[in-house]
Design a protein around this motif. Structure first.
Motif, PDB file in Angstrom:
ATOM      1  N   GLY A 300       1.584 -46.466  -6.559  1.00  0.00           N
ATOM      2  CA  GLY A 300       2.184 -45.729  -7.662  1.00  0.00           C
ATOM      3  C   GLY A 300       1.215 -45.191  -8.692  1.00  0.00           C
ATOM      4  O   GLY A 300       1.499 -45.227  -9.885  1.00  0.00           O
ATOM      5  N   PHE A 301       0.055 -44.663  -8.243  1.00  0.00           N
ATOM      6  CA  PHE A 301      -0.955 -44.118  -9.178  1.00  0.00           C
ATOM      7  C   PHE A 301      -1.434 -45.197 -10.142  1.00  0.00           C
ATOM      8  O   PHE A 301      -1.374 -45.036 -11.358  1.00  0.00           O
ATOM      9  CB  PHE A 301      -0.389 -42.946  -9.973  1.00  0.00           C
ATOM     10  N   ASN A 302      -1.916 -46.313  -9.635  1.00  0.00           N
ATOM     11  CA  ASN A 302      -2.326 -47.389 -10.541  1.00  0.00           C
ATOM     12  C   ASN A 302      -3.743 -47.205 -11.089  1.00  0.00           C
ATOM     13  O   ASN A 302      -4.251 -48.070 -11.779  1.00  0.00           O
ATOM     14  CB  ASN A 302      -2.171 -48.765  -9.868  1.00  0.00           C
ATOM     15  N   ARG A 303      -4.370 -46.072 -10.764  1.00  0.00           N
ATOM     16  CA  ARG A 303      -5.627 -45.722 -11.431  1.00  0.00           C
ATOM     17  C   ARG A 303      -5.610 -44.227 -11.742  1.00  0.00           C
ATOM     18  O   ARG A 303      -5.465 -43.398 -10.835  1.00  0.00           O
ATOM     19  CB  ARG A 303      -6.843 -46.081 -10.577  1.00  0.00           C
ATOM     20  N   VAL A 304      -5.726 -43.905 -12.995  1.00  0.00           N
ATOM     21  CA  VAL A 304      -5.733 -42.517 -13.468  1.00  0.00           C
ATOM     22  C   VAL A 304      -6.791 -42.379 -14.569  1.00  0.00           C
ATOM     23  O   VAL A 304      -7.210 -43.388 -15.146  1.00  0.00           O
ATOM     24  CB  VAL A 304      -4.334 -42.100 -14.012  1.00  0.00           C
ATOM     25  N   PRO A 305      -7.230 -41.156 -14.893  1.00  0.00           N
ATOM     26  CA  PRO A 305      -6.814 -39.873 -14.315  1.00  0.00           C
ATOM     27  C   PRO A 305      -7.447 -39.634 -12.953  1.00  0.00           C
ATOM     28  O   PRO A 305      -8.498 -40.206 -12.633  1.00  0.00           O
ATOM     29  CB  PRO A 305      -7.323 -38.859 -15.346  1.00  0.00           C
ATOM     30  N   HIS A 306      -6.827 -38.782 -12.180  1.00  0.00           N
ATOM     31  CA  HIS A 306      -7.317 -38.508 -10.838  1.00  0.00           C
ATOM     32  C   HIS A 306      -8.425 -37.455 -10.823  1.00  0.00           C
ATOM     33  O   HIS A 306      -9.026 -37.217  -9.773  1.00  0.00           O
ATOM     34  CB  HIS A 306      -6.149 -38.092  -9.933  1.00  0.00           C
ATOM     35  N   TYR A 307      -8.665 -36.838 -11.967  1.00  0.00           N
ATOM     36  CA  TYR A 307      -9.864 -36.014 -12.115  1.00  0.00           C
ATOM     37  C   TYR A 307     -10.440 -36.228 -13.506  1.00  0.00           C
ATOM     38  O   TYR A 307      -9.711 -36.192 -14.507  1.00  0.00           O
ATOM     39  CB  TYR A 307      -9.603 -34.518 -11.927  1.00  0.00           C
ATOM     40  N   THR A 308     -11.726 -36.454 -13.563  1.00  0.00           N
ATOM     41  CA  THR A 308     -12.418 -36.551 -14.844  1.00  0.00           C
ATOM     42  C   THR A 308     -13.908 -36.372 -14.631  1.00  0.00           C
ATOM     43  O   THR A 308     -14.478 -36.896 -13.667  1.00  0.00           O
ATOM     44  CB  THR A 308     -12.159 -37.907 -15.536  1.00  0.00           C
ATOM     45  N   ARG A 309     -14.546 -35.602 -15.473  1.00  0.00           N
ATOM     46  CA  ARG A 309     -16.006 -35.488 -15.556  1.00  0.00           C
ATOM     47  C   ARG A 309     -16.701 -35.273 -14.210  1.00  0.00           C
ATOM     48  O   ARG A 309     -17.683 -35.914 -13.888  1.00  0.00           O
ATOM     49  CB  ARG A 309     -16.583 -36.718 -16.248  1.00  0.00           C
ATOM     50  N   GLY A 310     -16.113 -34.371 -13.395  1.00  0.00           N
ATOM     51  CA  GLY A 310     -16.741 -34.036 -12.129  1.00  0.00           C
ATOM     52  C   GLY A 310     -16.389 -34.927 -10.964  1.00  0.00           C
ATOM     53  O   GLY A 310     -16.967 -34.797  -9.883  1.00  0.00           O
ATOM     54  N   VAL A 311     -15.419 -35.837 -11.152  1.00  0.00           N
ATOM     55  CA  VAL A 311     -15.033 -36.786 -10.092  1.00  0.00           C
ATOM     56  C   VAL A 311     -13.533 -36.686  -9.817  1.00  0.00           C
ATOM     57  O   VAL A 311     -12.718 -36.739 -10.736  1.00  0.00           O
ATOM     58  CB  VAL A 311     -15.392 -38.235 -10.482  1.00  0.00           C
ATOM     59  N   LEU A 312     -13.180 -36.560  -8.536  1.00  0.00           N
ATOM     60  CA  LEU A 312     -11.781 -36.573  -8.099  1.00  0.00           C
ATOM     61  C   LEU A 312     -11.527 -37.862  -7.330  1.00  0.00           C
ATOM     62  O   LEU A 312     -12.351 -38.274  -6.500  1.00  0.00           O
ATOM     63  CB  LEU A 312     -11.470 -35.375  -7.201  1.00  0.00           C
TER      64      LEU A 312
END
Length: 437
Positions: A300-312
């Motif tokens: 259930g998306f237990n780690r976010v954000p899924h994009y930040t500072r050049g990392v997806l």
């Protein structure tokens, strides 16, 4: 200031299903892709080895199945010459009822699932990415991001080989596909969210000539222990025939259960299997093929954000396991394909505001696709964590095949978005109106 030459257009950390799928689609678009994996192939992974039609669709896109063999005539279920074992649907056992539910007939997904051991499944995907043009380097243990003066990721630092020689690689974008451990996003300060569902699963292979060939994946909604007076055990179980003389047998427990974190899961598995028929071969330790292994299921998306500072973040690294059924491979592959699409568009733009605008489409689209569905899944997890509700649902739901077909579509997330039947329309409407996680 002297410019530093990049080793690739994109670096991908981890060559599991999510990482290899991302690498494949990026390479198909002509980008230079560096796929880094800390282990050597083939390698073992804790998994049920069952692939639903969602995952099969991704395998077809990658050219790994299709045409003949595992994807032959509708009635074919035998092991194909290339190692894929086909199944027709899901057999559900609970409440004194045994119900066989075929995968739905849909325009959006094939009507069959597959089984294949993760021992060579991940290897096949990685090889397909290499065939498309990606560079795979194994024995590279990525430790942390390399940051520029603004805090943006511009590469990775790692250890290479048995002597752990320090090495670094540079690229304008990095994909974290390093699984449930998520060491790379953790190094960026992205911790797991404690308010999202998580599960623990254990599994073991057994030699079982009586059960190794099966037209259906088998799910047990009730687990009972003969040694404890037919006591109802926590969690849910599965038995998946591997087609090679073995079965993959396992169980999962969710953090909504009072038993979560306070149970010997390996003992739980053997207690349940002691209640199975002796001819299945799962009550005899001599038939065990390897140890009982366990892993966490980040949901259930237990780690976010899924994009930040050049990392997806892709797959388990971003907590994308389906809360309804514990399925992770399909969502790892789907998010990998989506990440590749976004990256291709982003790298076609100048670095800076325009590129960032394109990259932020990735978490937005993930939320659109899965946010409402995962929200409903979180509610489902809380409900089934209460044994009295689970007993009522099993007792009153299992005798009704039409209701259970609806449940199968909901739990496996298998609907047509347009022109579907009444069940599809209900499920699609529910996921749209539910607040996204």
């Amino acid at each position: 200031m002297t410019a530093v030459e990049n080793d690739a257009d994109v670096i991908i950390v981890g060559a599991g299903p999510g990482g290899s799928t991302t690498a494949y689609h990026l390479a198909q678009h002509g980008l230079r892709v560096l796929l880094l994996e800390k282990t050597e192939f083939p390698r073992e992974k804790v998994c049920g080895d069952g692939l639903t039609p969602r995952a099969v669709k991704q395998l077809i896109k990658m050219g790994l199945v299709g045409g003949s063999g595992a994807t032959g005539d509708q009635g074919e279920t035998a092991t194909s010459s290339d190692g894929w074992v086909r199944n027709r649907g899901l057999r559900v056992i609970g409440g004194g009822v045994r119900l066989e539910l075929d995968w739905p007939e849909l325009a959006s997904f094939p009507n069959y699932g597959l089984v294949r051991t993760r021992l060579d499944f991940d290897d096949l995907l990685a090889r397909q990415a290499v065939k498309a043009g990606a560079e795979l380097r194994t024995g590279i243990n990525v430790l942390a991001p390399v940051l520029d003066d603004t805090g943006r990721t511009v590469g990775v630092s790692a250890e290479q080989g048995p002597d752990k020689a320090p090495v670094s690689f540079r690229a304008p974008l990095v994909v974290a596909a390093d699984g449930v451990s998520g060491r790379f996003p953790l190094a960026l300060g992205l911790a797991k969210r404690e308010d999202r569902p998580i599960g623990v699963a254990v599994r073991r292979y057994y030699r079982s000539p009586a059960r190794h060939r099966d037209d259906y994946l088998e799910s047990w909604l009730e687990l009972r222990s003969r040694d404890s007076g037919d006591k109802l055990l926590p969690g849910y179980g599965w038995i998946f025939g591997m087609g090679d003389g073995r079965v993959n047998v396992g169980l999962g427990v969710l953090n909504s259960s009072s038993a979560f974190g306070r149970t010997n899961y390996r003992r739980l598995l053997t207690d349940w299997l002691a209640n199975t028929p002796p001819e299945w071969g799962m009550t005899d330790e001599a038939n065990a093929d390897g140890p009982i292994l366990g892993a966490a299921l980040p949901m259930g998306f237990n780690r976010v954000p899924h994009y930040t500072r050049g990392v997806l973040l892709v797959g388990d690294s971003g907590g994308m396991v389906n809360p309804f059924n514990g399925e992770g491979i399909a969502y790892a592959m789907e998010s990998g394909e989506l990440a590749a699409e976004v990256i291709v568009q982003a790298l076609a733009r100048p670095a800076g505001v325009e590129r960032e605008r394109a990259l932020h489409a990735y978490p937005t689209e993930l939320k659109n696709r899965y946010g409402g569905y995962y929200r409903i899944g979180g509610i489902f997890v809380k409900l089934i964590g209460r044994p009295e509700i689970m007993r009522i649902a099993t007792r009153h739901g299992m005798p009704h095949p039409t209701l259970m077909r609806f449940v199968l579509k909901l739990m496996a997330n298998l609907t047509d978005p347009r022109d579907g039947d009444a069940m599809d329309r209900i499920i699609n409407a529910l996921t749209k109106v539910a607040p996204a996680v």
